[in-house]
Design an enzyme around this catalytic site. Structure first.
Site, PDB file in Angstrom:
ATOM      1  N   HIS A 231       0.855  -1.199   0.000  1.00 19.53           N
ATOM      2  CA  HIS A 231       0.000   0.000   0.000  1.00 19.53           C
ATOM      3  C   HIS A 231       0.880   1.235   0.000  1.00 19.53           C
ATOM      4  O   HIS A 231       2.075   1.150   0.274  1.00 19.53           O
ATOM      5  CB  HIS A 231      -0.908   0.020   1.246  1.00 19.53           C
TER       6      HIS A 231
ATOM      7  N   ASP B 219       0.744   5.262   1.770  1.00 12.18           N
ATOM      8  CA  ASP B 219       0.053   5.911   2.889  1.00 12.18           C
ATOM      9  C   ASP B 219      -0.715   7.136   2.384  1.00 12.18           C
ATOM     10  O   ASP B 219      -0.264   7.833   1.484  1.00 12.18           O
ATOM     11  CB  ASP B 219       1.061   6.337   3.964  1.00 12.18           C
TER      12      ASP B 219
ATOM     13  N   ARG C   5       7.912  -8.446  15.480  1.00 12.33           N
ATOM     14  CA  ARG C   5       8.358  -7.138  15.000  1.00 12.33           C
ATOM     15  C   ARG C   5       7.360  -6.103  15.482  1.00 12.33           C
ATOM     16  O   ARG C   5       6.148  -6.353  15.444  1.00 12.33           O
ATOM     17  CB  ARG C   5       8.430  -7.165  13.471  1.00 12.33           C
TER      18      ARG C   5
HETATM   19  C1  OGA Z   1       1.646   1.474   8.080  1.00 16.35           C
HETATM   20  C2  OGA Z   1       2.907   0.839   7.684  1.00 16.35           C
HETATM   21  C3  OGA Z   1       4.911  -0.287   8.247  1.00 16.35           C
HETATM   22  C4  OGA Z   1       5.516  -1.047   9.356  1.00 16.35           C
HETATM   23  O1  OGA Z   1       1.262   1.350   9.276  1.00 16.35           O
HETATM   24  O2  OGA Z   1       1.022   2.103   7.200  1.00 16.35           O
HETATM   25  O3  OGA Z   1       3.230   0.852   6.542  1.00 16.35           O
HETATM   26  O4  OGA Z   1       6.716  -1.224   9.301  1.00 16.35           O
HETATM   27  N1  OGA Z   1       3.669   0.256   8.622  1.00 16.35           N
HETATM   28  O5  OGA Z   1       4.805  -1.475  10.247  1.00 16.35           O
HETATM   29 NI    NI Z   2       2.102   2.308   5.454  1.00 15.15          NI
END
Ligand code: OGA
Ligand code: NI
Length: 359
Positions: free
Chosen positions: A228, A230, A295
């Site tokens: 995706h 943002d 993670r």
């Molecule tokens: C998000 C995203 C990345 C991550 O929350 O939009 O891309 O490393 N997170 O968690």
């Molecule tokens: Ni993101």
């Protein structure tokens, strides 16, 4: 009501797209979470040949030039010497782990409502896929107190203090980086009138998203966060020392965003891509999971103040660079994203130039 809550209220979700699996008690990857993938292990050597993602020291006198190059080429980079105290990064990491380590039934006391945007649950993208993602999130806008009281009726002060301090620091750092980005494009305050750092009368809108990617029994067929971009202007991500975040580059494929102690990842969002008429890329990214380490990441999404229309800056438009997008507010853009997900950007293309007649 702010843009994010308004948009999410208009686009409610079903609880099945909010309540995650109990990852602690799930010992094999269920069919519901099995993606048609066969991913290489995250740290496999095939990535070594990849061009590395830029890491920019914000105290470097060349930082402005490096930022522009990184944004044009990647739409993402990491920053060091950013002035966020390491102690605060450690504290937010600790509080995030503490939250996700709670039993599922306790986390569900703070579950997001179908029309809501804050609280515990699956990331909103879940509605767009037939398979579920292997992650859980906790979203905060403004004060974290209400949800923190649901999770810990008597012991939430530290959690709240750390989150509030983190939100404040990240707003400041985001604005500092935006200033550098605009300068790198030769834009002045006059050119981007809507952007007013430290503006208390018309504050920017921000969302803090704590993410957890639990250990997964079959990471090669699971997805932590699907690809995706943002919707924000900029997203700043702090990640613990566990790999998983990747960005897509044409001709290179998926490139890892390697964890660097105390560095912060800067991701150009769709609205910034629009504001600079496509000059800066908005990076397509995803998160993978692994078998041995949970993670965590903390993403801070920064958007414009309510009702501000973001449109391509006219200084960046000329016969060689025709205007690419129509003006949109964050709310309008989130509404488009809630329905069209990764096609939202295409739908706000300026009709006169793209021949697109969708809207
Ligand atoms: C998000 C995203 C990345 C991550 O929350 O939009 O891309 O490393 N997170 O968690
Ligand atoms: Ni993101």
């Amino acid at each position: 009501m702010n843009s994010v809550s308004e948009s999410f209220k208009n686009n409610p979700l079903h609880f099945k797209h909010i309540i995650p699996l109990d990852f602690n008690t799930t010992l094999t990857l269920p069919d519901s979470h099995t993606w048609p993938l066969s991913l290489e292990p995250i740290d496999s050597l095939t990535h070594v040949q990849h061009e590395a993602l830029p890491v920019i020291d914000l105290t470097n006198p060349q930082a402005i030039t490096l930022i522009r190059q990184a944004c044009e080429k990647w739409g993402v980079f990491q920053v060091t010497n950013h002035d966020i105290p390491v102690k605060l990064l450690n504290e937010i990491e600790f509080q995030t782990k503490r939250l996700f380590a709670l039993p599922l039934n306790q986390k569900l006391l703070a579950v997001r409502s179908p029309e809501g945007c804050t609280g515990y649950g699956l990331p909103r993208m879940s509605t767009f896929f037939s398979k579920f993602i292997w992650s859980e999130g906790f979203t905060v806008m403004g004060s974290p107190v209400d949800h923190a009281c649901q999770l810990w009726p008597h012991d939430n002060a530290n959690f709240c203090n750390v989150l509030v301090e983190y939100q404040k620091e990240l707003d400041t750092l985001t604005e500092k980086i935006l200033v550098l980005m605009f300068k790198s494009l030769g834009l002045t305050q006059e050119d981007v009138k809507w952007f007013k750092p430290n503006n208390e009368s018309k504050p920017p809108q921000a969302v803090l998203q704590l993410n957890s990617y639990p250990v997964c029994p079959d990471p090669s067929r699971a997805m932590g966060l699907a690809p995706h971009t943002d919707s924000s202007l900029l997203t700043l991500i702090y990640q613990n020392n566990t790999s998983g975040l990747q960005v897509y580059r044409d001709n290179l494929g998926w490139v890892p965003v390697k964890p660097i102690t105390a560095a912060v990842v800067v991701m150009v969002g769709d609205l910034m891509h629009i504001a600079c008429n496509g000059l800066f890329k908005c990076a397509l990214h995803r998160a993978l999971v692994n078998k041995t380490h949970t993670r965590i990441s903390i993403a801070h999404f920064y958007g414009p103040p309510r009702d501000v229309k973001i449109s391509p800056c006219l200084k960046l438009v000329d016969p060689d660079h025709p205007i690419l997008y129509r003006p949109v507010t964050w709310k309008e853009y989130l509404d488009a994203k809630a329905i069209h997900f990764n096609n939202a950007l295409e739908l706000i293309r300026d009709k006169n130039n793209s021949g697109c007649t969708h809207l």
